[in-house]
Write a protein that holds these residues in place. Structure first.
Motif, PDB file in Angstrom:
ATOM      1  N   VAL A   3       0.862  -1.197   0.000  1.00  0.00           N
ATOM      2  CA  VAL A   3       0.000   0.000   0.000  1.00  0.00           C
ATOM      3  C   VAL A   3       0.886   1.229   0.000  1.00  0.00           C
ATOM      4  CG1 VAL A   3      -1.962   1.161   1.103  1.00  0.00           C
ATOM      5  CG2 VAL A   3      -1.466  -1.213   1.668  1.00  0.00           C
ATOM      6  N   THR A   4       0.514   2.252  -0.760  1.00  0.00           N
ATOM      7  CA  THR A   4       1.192   3.540  -0.611  1.00  0.00           C
ATOM      8  C   THR A   4       0.247   4.503   0.104  1.00  0.00           C
ATOM      9  OG1 THR A   4       0.421   4.444  -2.722  1.00  0.00           O
ATOM     10  CG2 THR A   4       2.516   3.223  -2.746  1.00  0.00           C
ATOM     11  N   ALA A   5       0.825   5.461   0.837  1.00  0.00           N
ATOM     12  CA  ALA A   5       0.011   6.382   1.634  1.00  0.00           C
ATOM     13  C   ALA A   5       0.681   7.742   1.719  1.00  0.00           C
ATOM     14  CB  ALA A   5      -0.172   5.819   3.047  1.00  0.00           C
ATOM     15  N   GLY A   6      -0.068   8.720   2.155  1.00  0.00           N
ATOM     16  CA  GLY A   6       0.478  10.058   2.403  1.00  0.00           C
ATOM     17  C   GLY A   6       0.708  10.832   1.128  1.00  0.00           C
ATOM     18  N   ALA A   7       1.385  11.944   1.278  1.00  0.00           N
ATOM     19  CA  ALA A   7       1.701  12.803   0.141  1.00  0.00           C
ATOM     20  C   ALA A   7       3.201  12.773  -0.083  1.00  0.00           C
ATOM     21  CB  ALA A   7       1.265  14.232   0.432  1.00  0.00           C
ATOM     22  N   THR A   8       3.618  12.942  -1.323  1.00  0.00           N
ATOM     23  CA  THR A   8       5.052  13.111  -1.550  1.00  0.00           C
ATOM     24  C   THR A   8       5.366  14.606  -1.517  1.00  0.00           C
ATOM     25  OG1 THR A   8       4.885  13.240  -3.952  1.00  0.00           O
ATOM     26  CG2 THR A   8       5.148  11.043  -2.981  1.00  0.00           C
ATOM     27  N   ARG A   9       6.642  14.907  -1.302  1.00  0.00           N
ATOM     28  CA  ARG A   9       7.128  16.289  -1.312  1.00  0.00           C
ATOM     29  C   ARG A   9       8.226  16.394  -2.343  1.00  0.00           C
ATOM     30  NH1 ARG A   9       8.102  17.845   5.016  1.00  0.00           N
ATOM     31  NH2 ARG A   9       5.906  17.999   5.596  1.00  0.00           N
ATOM     32  N   GLU A  10       8.123  17.393  -3.207  1.00  0.00           N
ATOM     33  CA  GLU A  10       9.108  17.588  -4.270  1.00  0.00           C
ATOM     34  C   GLU A  10       9.854  18.884  -3.997  1.00  0.00           C
ATOM     35  OE1 GLU A  10       9.210  14.989  -6.290  1.00  0.00           O
ATOM     36  OE2 GLU A  10       7.417  14.174  -5.331  1.00  0.00           O
ATOM     37  N   PRO A  11      11.145  18.787  -3.568  1.00  0.00           N
ATOM     38  CA  PRO A  11      11.887  19.975  -3.151  1.00  0.00           C
ATOM     39  C   PRO A  11      12.208  20.958  -4.282  1.00  0.00           C
ATOM     40  CG  PRO A  11      12.979  17.951  -2.428  1.00  0.00           C
ATOM     41  CD  PRO A  11      11.917  17.549  -3.388  1.00  0.00           C
ATOM     42  N   LEU A  12      12.059  22.241  -3.964  1.00  0.00           N
ATOM     43  CA  LEU A  12      12.552  23.312  -4.845  1.00  0.00           C
ATOM     44  C   LEU A  12      13.965  23.687  -4.411  1.00  0.00           C
ATOM     45  CD1 LEU A  12       9.367  23.851  -5.019  1.00  0.00           C
ATOM     46  CD2 LEU A  12      10.010  26.226  -5.404  1.00  0.00           C
ATOM     47  N   ASP A  13      14.188  23.664  -3.106  1.00  0.00           N
ATOM     48  CA  ASP A  13      15.473  23.981  -2.489  1.00  0.00           C
ATOM     49  C   ASP A  13      15.445  23.332  -1.104  1.00  0.00           C
ATOM     50  OD1 ASP A  13      14.193  25.683  -0.606  1.00  0.00           O
ATOM     51  OD2 ASP A  13      14.629  27.514  -1.710  1.00  0.00           O
ATOM     52  N   PRO A  14      16.457  23.541  -0.271  1.00  0.00           N
ATOM     53  CA  PRO A  14      16.460  22.800   1.004  1.00  0.00           C
ATOM     54  C   PRO A  14      15.288  23.113   1.939  1.00  0.00           C
ATOM     55  CG  PRO A  14      18.672  23.587   0.503  1.00  0.00           C
ATOM     56  CD  PRO A  14      17.760  24.231  -0.500  1.00  0.00           C
ATOM     57  N   VAL A  15      14.577  24.227   1.721  1.00  0.00           N
ATOM     58  CA  VAL A  15      13.459  24.518   2.631  1.00  0.00           C
ATOM     59  C   VAL A  15      12.074  24.526   1.982  1.00  0.00           C
ATOM     60  CG1 VAL A  15      14.930  25.799   4.252  1.00  0.00           C
ATOM     61  CG2 VAL A  15      13.702  27.046   2.493  1.00  0.00           C
TER      62      VAL A  15
END
Lengths: 212, 212
Positions: A3-15
């Motif tokens: 199962v996959t869950a949650g949201a992914t985050r795609e970085p623009l920069d370190p913050v």
């Protein structure tokens, strides 16, 4: 099963990052319900402030690409895949190694598509029974049917989203579609109950040999 | 006094947003420490999975623009403002009313600057004592000094960020700078202790009449 869950985050920069609104609650509830029903469960999840369901193996990732790799490394031999994560469709084409300083004018960001995990899993031969989610703000059944057909899924669980609906909330409802037959409506209820109902429905199809 | 905390979210469409890595822990710890020290505290925060410190008034917002409005509506009469939130510097120039469908090619996103809350508070006359935060990946003191001067702050608390540093972690260290004098180093410690140390330092300056 996986199962996959949650949201992914795609970085623009370190913050800074591009994110999706998903608490991970539905995916975690599905992992718990499948485990209760006796399955061996691997849960691949984006950042989520949720406890790991008992007996479930949790794999933490951040980006769509990492989720794709984690799924592909563990899909061999699985008989069921449920993609409940809100995976980013796009990521910044460039990730800045240092924090981008604020300028005075507008800024243009180029985004590129991320790997399509559902499509990749459904394209395997042999392949598991594949269940996708479609979170839509309009034309729910139409978009869900297109996703089912286009990606070659066995089932798609569709839910309407928007302010206070579907994401980051405790309750939800689903319309479950297969390639043939009428949609099955699972009425609004706590996500834990909804997850049990969906797992029961999937188990029925799996026992009936409903694989494509 | 007024404290901001957490990260803002700038929506692209009903499910996607631009976010910042900030758990809100430092801002919540500052609100708690100031309350302990006897202050009346309003905490304006982005989405954060943290309990409201006892005796603190919590105001929840999502976007930088909402945070700006919430602060401006409550700043009158405050003697201290601490901007600990990771406020988005940019937001999508257009917010799609419905979920953007995935296409096959790259996508271009135009971003525009958001209101600068610290600058706006520091520009008020009369104005509170204003403390800003500078989270930097490089040239920490240089960037922090520029921020202090450029925005007209009284103090800036600078911390180095990056993978496993400063954001989304339990501990932190700070370099605290004023327009004059040497930086004060607050060594690495739990954010709760660091918050008490920073509040003590600010109280000293306030008592000494250190206002610009």
């Amino acid at each position: 099963m996986l199962v996959t869950a949650g949201a992914t985050r795609e970085p623009l920069d370190p913050v800074r990052y591009l994110g999706n609104r998903s608490s991970g609650r539905m995916g975690f509830a599905l992992a718990a319900a499948a485990r209760e029903a006796g399955a061996e469960v691997v849960l691949v999840t984006g950042p989520a402030a949720l406890a790991t369901p008992r007996g479930v193996e949790r794999v933490e990732v951040e980006r769509a690409e990492q989720m794709h790799e984690a799924v592909m490394a563990r899909i061999e031999g699985a008989d069921l895949f449920i993609g409940a994560a809100a995976v980013a469709d796009y990521r910044p084409a460039q990730e800045a190694p240092e924090k981008i300083k604020k300028g005075s004018g507008p800024l243009t960001l180029t985004l590129e598509p991320t790997p399509d995990i559902l499509r990749a899993v459904a394209a395997r031969r042999p392949r598991p029974f594949v269940v996708g989610f479609a979170a839509e703000t309009t034309d729910l059944l139409e978009h869900a049917r297109a996703k089912l057909r286009d990606k070659g899924l066995d089932l798609v669980a569709a839910n309407r989203v928007g302010p206070g609906r579907g994401l980051e909330v405790e309750r939800n409802s689903l319309e479950v579609l297969a390639a043939e037959g009428e949609p099955v409506s699972l009425p609004e209820q706590p996500k834990e109950d909804l997850a049990r109902a969906l797992i029961a429905l999937v188990a029925e199809r799996l026992e009936a040999g409903g694989r494509a």
